[in-house]
Design a protein around this motif. Structure first.
Motif, PDB file in Angstrom:
ATOM      1  N   MET A  25       0.824  -1.216   0.000  1.00  0.00           N
ATOM      2  CA  MET A  25       0.000   0.000   0.000  1.00  0.00           C
ATOM      3  C   MET A  25       0.856   1.264   0.000  1.00  0.00           C
ATOM      4  O   MET A  25       0.437   2.290  -0.530  1.00  0.00           O
ATOM      5  CB  MET A  25      -0.949  -0.004   1.194  1.00  0.00           C
ATOM      6  CG  MET A  25      -2.086  -0.999   1.054  1.00  0.00           C
ATOM      7  SD  MET A  25      -3.139  -1.083   2.511  1.00  0.00           S
ATOM      8  CE  MET A  25      -3.661   0.599   2.685  1.00  0.00           C
ATOM      9  N   SER A  26       2.041   1.205   0.571  1.00  0.00           N
ATOM     10  CA  SER A  26       2.889   2.395   0.592  1.00  0.00           C
ATOM     11  C   SER A  26       3.320   2.798  -0.814  1.00  0.00           C
ATOM     12  O   SER A  26       3.567   3.970  -1.077  1.00  0.00           O
ATOM     13  CB  SER A  26       4.108   2.184   1.497  1.00  0.00           C
ATOM     14  OG  SER A  26       4.991   1.230   0.946  1.00  0.00           O
ATOM     15  N   SER A  34       3.286  10.872   4.681  1.00  0.00           N
ATOM     16  CA  SER A  34       4.293  10.497   5.676  1.00  0.00           C
ATOM     17  C   SER A  34       4.402   8.981   5.728  1.00  0.00           C
ATOM     18  O   SER A  34       3.392   8.282   5.749  1.00  0.00           O
ATOM     19  CB  SER A  34       3.909  11.025   7.053  1.00  0.00           C
ATOM     20  OG  SER A  34       3.952  12.421   7.064  1.00  0.00           O
ATOM     21  N   VAL A  35       5.635   8.494   5.739  1.00  0.00           N
ATOM     22  CA  VAL A  35       5.867   7.056   5.803  1.00  0.00           C
ATOM     23  C   VAL A  35       6.787   6.727   6.965  1.00  0.00           C
ATOM     24  O   VAL A  35       7.618   7.538   7.364  1.00  0.00           O
ATOM     25  CB  VAL A  35       6.476   6.511   4.481  1.00  0.00           C
ATOM     26  CG1 VAL A  35       5.487   6.628   3.339  1.00  0.00           C
ATOM     27  CG2 VAL A  35       7.783   7.195   4.138  1.00  0.00           C
ATOM     28  N   ARG A  61      14.829   2.690  15.647  1.00  0.00           N
ATOM     29  CA  ARG A  61      14.853   1.884  14.421  1.00  0.00           C
ATOM     30  C   ARG A  61      13.754   2.259  13.435  1.00  0.00           C
ATOM     31  O   ARG A  61      13.590   1.599  12.414  1.00  0.00           O
ATOM     32  CB  ARG A  61      14.742   0.404  14.788  1.00  0.00           C
ATOM     33  CG  ARG A  61      15.981  -0.102  15.487  1.00  0.00           C
ATOM     34  CD  ARG A  61      15.886  -1.577  15.776  1.00  0.00           C
ATOM     35  NE  ARG A  61      17.120  -2.053  16.337  1.00  0.00           N
ATOM     36  CZ  ARG A  61      17.408  -2.062  17.633  1.00  0.00           C
ATOM     37  NH1 ARG A  61      16.535  -1.603  18.495  1.00  0.00           N
ATOM     38  NH2 ARG A  61      18.559  -2.514  18.067  1.00  0.00           N
ATOM     39  N   VAL A  62      13.006   3.310  13.776  1.00  0.00           N
ATOM     40  CA  VAL A  62      11.917   3.762  12.913  1.00  0.00           C
ATOM     41  C   VAL A  62      12.027   5.273  12.744  1.00  0.00           C
ATOM     42  O   VAL A  62      12.200   6.000  13.715  1.00  0.00           O
ATOM     43  CB  VAL A  62      10.539   3.430  13.522  1.00  0.00           C
ATOM     44  CG1 VAL A  62       9.424   3.918  12.613  1.00  0.00           C
ATOM     45  CG2 VAL A  62      10.417   1.951  13.787  1.00  0.00           C
ATOM     46  N   VAL A  63      11.938   5.711  11.505  1.00  0.00           N
ATOM     47  CA  VAL A  63      11.966   7.129  11.191  1.00  0.00           C
ATOM     48  C   VAL A  63      10.721   7.445  10.379  1.00  0.00           C
ATOM     49  O   VAL A  63      10.391   6.721   9.440  1.00  0.00           O
ATOM     50  CB  VAL A  63      13.230   7.480  10.362  1.00  0.00           C
ATOM     51  CG1 VAL A  63      13.199   8.923   9.911  1.00  0.00           C
ATOM     52  CG2 VAL A  63      14.480   7.190  11.163  1.00  0.00           C
ATOM     53  N   VAL A  64      10.019   8.501  10.747  1.00  0.00           N
ATOM     54  CA  VAL A  64       8.888   8.962   9.946  1.00  0.00           C
ATOM     55  C   VAL A  64       9.411  10.083   9.066  1.00  0.00           C
ATOM     56  O   VAL A  64      10.064  11.020   9.551  1.00  0.00           O
ATOM     57  CB  VAL A  64       7.716   9.445  10.824  1.00  0.00           C
ATOM     58  CG1 VAL A  64       6.586   9.994   9.963  1.00  0.00           C
ATOM     59  CG2 VAL A  64       7.220   8.311  11.711  1.00  0.00           C
ATOM     60  N   LEU A  85       6.190   1.683   5.543  1.00  0.00           N
ATOM     61  CA  LEU A  85       4.742   1.628   5.710  1.00  0.00           C
ATOM     62  C   LEU A  85       4.183   3.037   5.810  1.00  0.00           C
ATOM     63  O   LEU A  85       4.888   3.960   6.244  1.00  0.00           O
ATOM     64  CB  LEU A  85       4.366   0.870   6.985  1.00  0.00           C
ATOM     65  CG  LEU A  85       4.827  -0.576   7.121  1.00  0.00           C
ATOM     66  CD1 LEU A  85       4.454  -1.113   8.498  1.00  0.00           C
ATOM     67  CD2 LEU A  85       4.221  -1.436   6.027  1.00  0.00           C
ATOM     68  N   ASP A  86       2.925   3.196   5.456  1.00  0.00           N
ATOM     69  CA  ASP A  86       2.235   4.457   5.698  1.00  0.00           C
ATOM     70  C   ASP A  86       2.342   4.745   7.195  1.00  0.00           C
ATOM     71  O   ASP A  86       2.095   3.871   8.025  1.00  0.00           O
ATOM     72  CB  ASP A  86       0.772   4.320   5.275  1.00  0.00           C
ATOM     73  CG  ASP A  86       0.004   5.622   5.374  1.00  0.00           C
ATOM     74  OD1 ASP A  86       0.056   6.265   6.446  1.00  0.00           O
ATOM     75  OD2 ASP A  86      -0.662   5.989   4.399  1.00  0.00           O
TER      76      ASP A  86
END
Length: 102
Positions: A25-26, A34-35, A61-64, A85-86
């Motif tokens: 979906m992304s 924003s992802v 470990r996650v960046v938006v 991911l979205d």
């Protein structure tokens, strides 16, 4: 014991299918969405930088991030992102405290 094993396999298959659908979906998200970029420590930061994205929130470990480029998601994967991911979908997945950039 067999019931527990079957339930675990069904759960793992469901989780894998959900992740695959969310990742796919992304690719159809409009530019500027924003992802959440997942990667090993520092890998997500490096991927966003290499893909010319703008940081929105930082985590371990996650960046938006966001970009107006139509091929931003492809560039993120090419730069080493493990999963994109979205951000609205991924918001509850991390359980990490993030720092919002202003």
């Amino acid at each position: 014991m067999r019931t527990i094993t079957t339930a675990a396999l069904v759960g793992a298959a469901f989780l894998a299918a959900w992740t695959a659908i969310a990742a796919a979906m992304s690719f159809v998200a409009p530019a500027g969405t924003s992802v959440a970029v997942f990667g090993l420590s520092g890998q997500a930061l490096a991927a966003v930088t290499a893909a010319d994205g703008r940081f929105i929130q930082l985590g371990d470990r996650v960046v938006v991030a966001r970009s107006d480029a139509p091929d931003f998601i492809r560039k993120l994967y090419a730069a080493g992102a493990l999963l994109v991911l979205d951000a609205r979908i991924a918001e509850g997945c991390t359980g990490q405290k993030r720092v919002a950039l202003r």
